[in-house]
Design an enzyme around this catalytic site. Structure first.
Site, PDB file in Angstrom:
ATOM      1  CE  LYS A 269       0.365  -3.746   5.079  1.00 58.04           C
ATOM      2  NZ  LYS A 269       1.130  -4.405   3.984  1.00 58.04           N
ATOM      3  CG  HIS A 332       3.834 -12.131   3.498  1.00 55.20           C
ATOM      4  ND1 HIS A 332       3.366 -11.513   4.635  1.00 55.20           N
ATOM      5  CD2 HIS A 332       3.128 -11.592   2.472  1.00 55.20           C
ATOM      6  CE1 HIS A 332       2.429 -10.629   4.317  1.00 55.20           C
ATOM      7  NE2 HIS A 332       2.270 -10.662   3.018  1.00 55.20           N
ATOM      8  CG  HIS A 359      -4.719  -7.677  -0.537  1.00 53.78           C
ATOM      9  ND1 HIS A 359      -4.267  -8.443  -1.589  1.00 53.78           N
ATOM     10  CD2 HIS A 359      -3.800  -7.844   0.458  1.00 53.78           C
ATOM     11  CE1 HIS A 359      -3.141  -9.050  -1.264  1.00 53.78           C
ATOM     12  NE2 HIS A 359      -2.832  -8.700  -0.024  1.00 53.78           N
TER      13      HIS A 359
END
Length: 409
Positions: A269, A332, A359
Site C-alpha cells: 500500500k 484485516h 504504516h
C-alpha cells in the site's frame, strides 16, 4: 444410548454445533460457545421440525424428557404444540411474553432455512433481547425499548448485527400479530436509518482479550476445511500483514537463508518494498505448505485452481464457518490485534510496531525509511508475538482438557 448428567457435563463444545441424542427425538444441542439447549425432533403435519425445550441445566435432563413426552402426546392427538394453548400450569399467566413469542417464531420457521442461519438468529435474541424484555408481555413492548436494544448492539461495534436484529424483531411482532398475540408492531414506527448509523472510519473488528485470542488461535489450528486456508490464517495471525499480501504471497518472495519474506513495492500500500522477519512458527507453516506445493507460484493456492491464489473472501468465509462473524473479527483485524497487544504488552516501541505494520509514520522524510529499518528489533518482536499467540492457544488447550475431565480452571 441414553444421556446422563455426567455425560452432558463432560461433553465439550466443538467448532460448530453438535447434537447428543437421548432417544425419542430428544436431543441436546451444544453450541460452539458452550451453551447447551434441549431440542425435540418431531414431525408435525408431515413436516420435520425441531422444537426448543429450554437451556440445560436450567431445564434438567428429567424435565426435558417430561416435556418431550408431553409434546409427543399432543402431536399424537393431532395438536400442533407450536400453536396450542398453554398448559394448565401456565394458563394462570394472562399474557404471552416476548420469550414465548420468539420461541414460537423460531420453531415455526426453522425448517424453512438452513440450521446455521437460525442458530445465528437465536443467538442474537438470546444475547441481546431476552435478558432485557424476554419476560415482558409482547403486547406492551414499545418503540423506545426496541431502539434501546438495537442501539446497544450498535454501541459495541456490531453494526450489521444491530440491523439484522432490528429486522428479526420486526418479524417476530408480525408473527405475533398474525397469531392474535398483539395488535401492533412497534418497529413499524421506527425509521431504521435514523437510529442505526453507518459505521465511520476504518476501525476493523478485532479481538483483543487474551483469552478470546487463545480460543481463536485454537479454532484456526483445528479448522477442518481446506488445509491451505488453515495455513494462510495462521500465517496471517503470526505475520500481522495485510490479508491481500498473504493471499498473494509467492515462493519467490521467501529468502530461506535470511528467514525473511520480502514483499515488493508493487504489492504494498505504501509503494515501498517491505521486509517481514519470519518467526519459527511462520517458517514451520511455510515448510508444511512447501510439502503440498504443486509447482505454482502462490504459497497459499486455491483448492479449485492450483496455479491461482485464494479469493479475497476465502479467509472471511473460513472465520465465519468457525463462528466468527464480521462483527467479531475480520481478516484485516489481525493487524489491529497485533498492534493493540504489542503496544500494551511488549517492550517494543511505537515506531518499531508501526514499521512492522508498514504504516507511514512521521514526516515525508521519515517515511522514506530504509527497507531494513528496525529490522533487528522487528525480528525479535515477531518471534515474541508468535510465542505470545502460542501461549494463549496452549492455555485454551489446557482449559478444554480440564473441562473434559469434569472441572474448570
Amino acid at each position: 444410548m441414553f444421556l446422563t448428567d455426567r455425560k452432558i457435563k463432560l461433553e465439550k463444545p466443538a467448532t460448530k454445533s453438535k447434537f447428543l441424542n437421548d432417544g425419542g427425538g430428544l436431543q441436546l444441542e451444544i453450541k460452539p460457545h458452550g451453551i447447551k439447549l434441549w431440542r425435540y425432533r418431531c414431525t408435525i403435519n408431515g413436516k420435520r421440525t425441531r422444537l426448543s425445550l429450554g437451556e440445560y441445566p436450567a431445564v434438567s435432563l428429567k424435565a426435558a424428557r417430561e416435556k418431550r413426552d408431553e409434546l409427543k402426546s399432543l402431536i399424537a392427538q393431532g395438536i400442533d404444540p407450536r400453536t396450542a394453548k398453554e398448559t394448565p400450569k401456565e394458563e394462570s399467566q394472562s399474557f404471552t411474553s416476548v420469550k414465548d413469542m420468539v420461541e414460537q417464531y423460531l420453531n415455526h420457521y426453522r425448517a424453512d432455512r438452513n440450521e446455521k442461519y437460525w442458530q445465528g438468529v437465536e443467538s442474537l435474541f438470546r444475547r441481546d433481547v431476552l435478558p432485557i424484555i424476554g419476560n415482558l408481555p409482547i403486547e406492551e413492548i414499545n418503540s423506545k425499548q426496541i431502539v434501546t436494544i438495537v442501539q446497544a448492539v450498535q454501541g459495541r461495534g456490531a453494526v450489521e448485527s444491530a440491523k439484522r436484529l432490528f429486522t428479526q424483531i420486526s418479524k417476530v411482532f408480525k408473527f405475533a400479530i398474525a397469531h392474535g398475540e398483539c395488535t401492533r408492531n412497534p418497529c413499524g414506527d421506527i425509521e431504521r436509518s435514523m437510529v442505526l448509523q453507518k459505521p465511520t472510519g476504518r476501525n476493523y473488528p478485532t479481538i483483543t482479550d487474551p483469552k478470546e485470542i487463545g480460543k481463536l488461535m485454537y479454532d484456526i489450528d483445528h479448522y477442518t476445511g481446506w488445509y491451505m486456508v488453515r495455513f494462510g490464517l495462521l500465517f496471517l495471525a503470526y505475520s500481522a500483514i495485510r490479508p491481500g499480501n498473504v493471499r498473494l504471497a509467492e515462493w519467490s518472495e521467501i529468502d530461506w537463508d535470511k528467514k525473511q519474506w520480502i514483499i515488493s513495492g508493487e504489492k504494498m500500500k505504501t509503494g515501498k518494498e517491505h521486509i517481514v522477519p519470519l518467526s519459527r512458527q511462520m517458517l514451520e507453516i511455510l515448510k508444511f505448505a512447501k510439502h503440498y506445493a504443486t509447482g505454482g507460484k502462490y504459497i497459499f493456492f486455491s483448492n479449485r485452481h492450483k496455479n491461482s491464489s485464494m479469493s479475497d473472501v476465502t479467509f472471511s468465509k473460513a472465520l465465519w464457518r468457525m463462528g466468527y462473524g464480521n462483527d467479531t473479527i475480520v481478516p484485516h483485524g489481525f493487524r489491529a490485534m497485533f498492534s493493540t497487544i504489542a503496544n500494551e504488552h511488549s517492550e517494543y516501541g511505537f515506531e518499531v510496531i508501526e514499521t512492522q505494520l508498514a504504516h507511514k509514520i512521521g514526516s515525508k522524510v521519515a517515511q522514506a525509511y530504509n527497507r531494513a529499518q528496525y529490522l533487528p528489533q522487528r525480528k525479535k518482536m515477531m518471534q515474541w508475538w508468535a510465542d505470545w499467540l502460542d501461549e494463549r492457544k496452549r492455555k485454551r488447550e489446557i482449559e478444554l482438557n480440564n473441562l473434559d475431565k469434569g472441572y474448570q480452571i
